[in-house]
Design an enzyme around this catalytic site. Structure first.
Site, PDB file in Angstrom:
ATOM      1  N   ARG A  23       0.814  -1.218   0.000  1.00 29.63           N
ATOM      2  CA  ARG A  23       0.000   0.000   0.000  1.00 29.63           C
ATOM      3  C   ARG A  23       0.840   1.258   0.000  1.00 29.63           C
ATOM      4  O   ARG A  23       0.366   2.344  -0.329  1.00 29.63           O
ATOM      5  CB  ARG A  23      -0.921   0.031   1.229  1.00 29.63           C
ATOM      6  CG  ARG A  23      -1.896  -1.127   1.306  1.00 29.63           C
ATOM      7  CD  ARG A  23      -2.539  -1.192   2.669  1.00 29.63           C
ATOM      8  NE  ARG A  23      -1.501  -1.466   3.684  1.00 29.63           N
ATOM      9  CZ  ARG A  23      -1.681  -1.356   4.999  1.00 29.63           C
ATOM     10  NH1 ARG A  23      -2.839  -0.958   5.480  1.00 29.63           N
ATOM     11  NH2 ARG A  23      -0.696  -1.642   5.822  1.00 29.63           N
ATOM     12  N   HIS A  62      17.181  30.682  15.334  1.00 25.66           N
ATOM     13  CA  HIS A  62      16.255  31.092  16.385  1.00 25.66           C
ATOM     14  C   HIS A  62      16.468  30.254  17.638  1.00 25.66           C
ATOM     15  O   HIS A  62      16.851  29.091  17.553  1.00 25.66           O
ATOM     16  CB  HIS A  62      14.797  30.884  15.937  1.00 25.66           C
ATOM     17  CG  HIS A  62      14.455  31.607  14.687  1.00 25.66           C
ATOM     18  ND1 HIS A  62      13.465  31.168  13.827  1.00 25.66           N
ATOM     19  CD2 HIS A  62      14.936  32.757  14.127  1.00 25.66           C
ATOM     20  CE1 HIS A  62      13.362  31.988  12.805  1.00 25.66           C
ATOM     21  NE2 HIS A  62      14.242  32.960  12.964  1.00 25.66           N
ATOM     22  N   LYS A  72      12.659  21.348  21.303  1.00 28.98           N
ATOM     23  CA  LYS A  72      11.920  21.099  20.067  1.00 28.98           C
ATOM     24  C   LYS A  72      12.234  19.704  19.537  1.00 28.98           C
ATOM     25  O   LYS A  72      13.324  19.175  19.753  1.00 28.98           O
ATOM     26  CB  LYS A  72      12.306  22.115  18.982  1.00 28.98           C
ATOM     27  CG  LYS A  72      12.003  23.541  19.306  1.00 28.98           C
ATOM     28  CD  LYS A  72      12.512  24.464  18.216  1.00 28.98           C
ATOM     29  CE  LYS A  72      12.297  25.916  18.591  1.00 28.98           C
ATOM     30  NZ  LYS A  72      12.912  26.817  17.613  1.00 28.98           N
ATOM     31  N   TYR A 132       7.156  20.975  13.902  1.00 29.88           N
ATOM     32  CA  TYR A 132       7.881  21.060  15.167  1.00 29.88           C
ATOM     33  C   TYR A 132       6.919  20.710  16.298  1.00 29.88           C
ATOM     34  O   TYR A 132       5.792  21.182  16.305  1.00 29.88           O
ATOM     35  CB  TYR A 132       8.305  22.483  15.512  1.00 29.88           C
ATOM     36  CG  TYR A 132       8.995  23.319  14.510  1.00 29.88           C
ATOM     37  CD1 TYR A 132      10.285  23.747  14.758  1.00 29.88           C
ATOM     38  CD2 TYR A 132       8.370  23.761  13.351  1.00 29.88           C
ATOM     39  CE1 TYR A 132      10.930  24.590  13.867  1.00 29.88           C
ATOM     40  CE2 TYR A 132       9.001  24.590  12.456  1.00 29.88           C
ATOM     41  CZ  TYR A 132      10.291  25.003  12.724  1.00 29.88           C
ATOM     42  OH  TYR A 132      10.930  25.842  11.846  1.00 29.88           O
ATOM     43  N   ASP A 169      14.839  37.753  10.176  1.00 32.90           N
ATOM     44  CA  ASP A 169      16.113  37.051  10.040  1.00 32.90           C
ATOM     45  C   ASP A 169      17.152  37.905   9.321  1.00 32.90           C
ATOM     46  O   ASP A 169      18.329  37.878   9.667  1.00 32.90           O
ATOM     47  CB  ASP A 169      15.925  35.722   9.324  1.00 32.90           C
ATOM     48  CG  ASP A 169      15.184  34.707  10.181  1.00 32.90           C
ATOM     49  OD1 ASP A 169      15.189  34.844  11.420  1.00 32.90           O
ATOM     50  OD2 ASP A 169      14.585  33.774   9.610  1.00 32.90           O
TER      51      ASP A 169
END
Length: 190
Positions: A23, A62, A72, A132, A169
C-alpha cells in the site's frame, strides 16, 4: 528507532521506524517511551508548528531565551531541508559550534533540540514542510534571532542565487551581540 548524536552535547537525530508494504509506507517518527529512554526525560508537548517553505528559504537561527526556554522535536514530512544547530550555551565545551544534517520525507528522520541550542534550516526543495513539537508556548518576548550568515558561526549554507529570508532574520543580531547582551543561556541553566 535508530539514534545518532551530532557533535554537540544534547541534540539527537532520530530515524523513524518504517513499515512499508504493497500500500505504501507507515512510519513512527516519535515514540514517547523511546524518546525518554534516549534523552532521559519526557517531552511534554505544549504546541506544534507547521511551516511550508519555498526552495531557497532560510529560517533562523532562532532560540527561546531562558526562562522559559524551549525544547523542540523537528521533522520534515515533505521535501528536504538543510538543518542547522548552534550551541549557544555559555560554558559548554562546544559553545559556538555549529552542526548540520539533512532532514527529509525520504529519510524520515527528526532532530531533538534541547534548550540553549539555536536552530535554523534551508529549504532544499520547493514547498518543503517542517513540523515542530515544542515544550513551551510561544512568547515573542523570549524569542531571539541570530544572523544566519554571521561570520563567527561559519555556517556552510547551501548556495542559493537569492536566499529568501524574513525581515526578522535579515536584520538579526550577530552571535557576539547576543552574547554581549546576555541573551545566551549558561550551560548550567539548560
Amino acid at each position: 528507532m535508530q539514534t545518532r548524536t551530532l557533535g554537540i552535547d544534547g541534540p539527537v537525530e532520530f530515524s523513524a521506524l518504517q513499515f512499508p508494504d504493497n500500500r505504501g509506507n507507515f512510519a513512527i517518527w516519535f515514540e514517547a517511551d523511546t524518546f525518554e529512554a534516549v534523552i532521559g526525560q519526557p517531552f511534554p508537548v505544549a504546541k506544534t508548528h507547521h511551516s511550508v517553505s519555498k526552495y531557497g528559504t532560510i529560517r533562523g537561527i532562532h532560540f527561546t531565551a531562558l526562562p522559559p526556554g524551549q525544547r523542540k522535536y523537528v521533522y520534515c514530512p515533505k521535501g528536504r531541508i538543510f538543518d542547522v544547530l548552534v550551541d549557544l550555551r555559555v560554558g559548554s565545551s562546544t559553545f559556538g559550534k555549529t552542526v548540520s544534517t539533512t532532514l527529509s520525507a525520504e529519510l524520515l528522520n527528526a532532530i531533538y533540540i534541547p534548550e540553549g541550542i539555536g536552530h535554523g534550516f534551508a529549504a532544499l526543495e520547493e514547498a518543503s514542510v517542517v513540523s515542530y513539537m515544542c515544550t513551551t508556548p510561544f512568547d515573542p518576548r523570549s524569542e531571539v534571532e541570530i544572523d544566519p550568515f554571521d561570520a563567527d558561526l561559519s555556517i556552510s549554507w547551501p548556495h542559493f542565487d537569492t536566499p529568501i529570508l524574513s525581515e526578522r532574520d535579515a536584520n538579526a543580531q550577530s552571535f557576539r551581540e547576543a552574547a554581549e547582551r546576555k541573551y545566551l543561556p549558561s550551560v548550567e541553566d539548560c
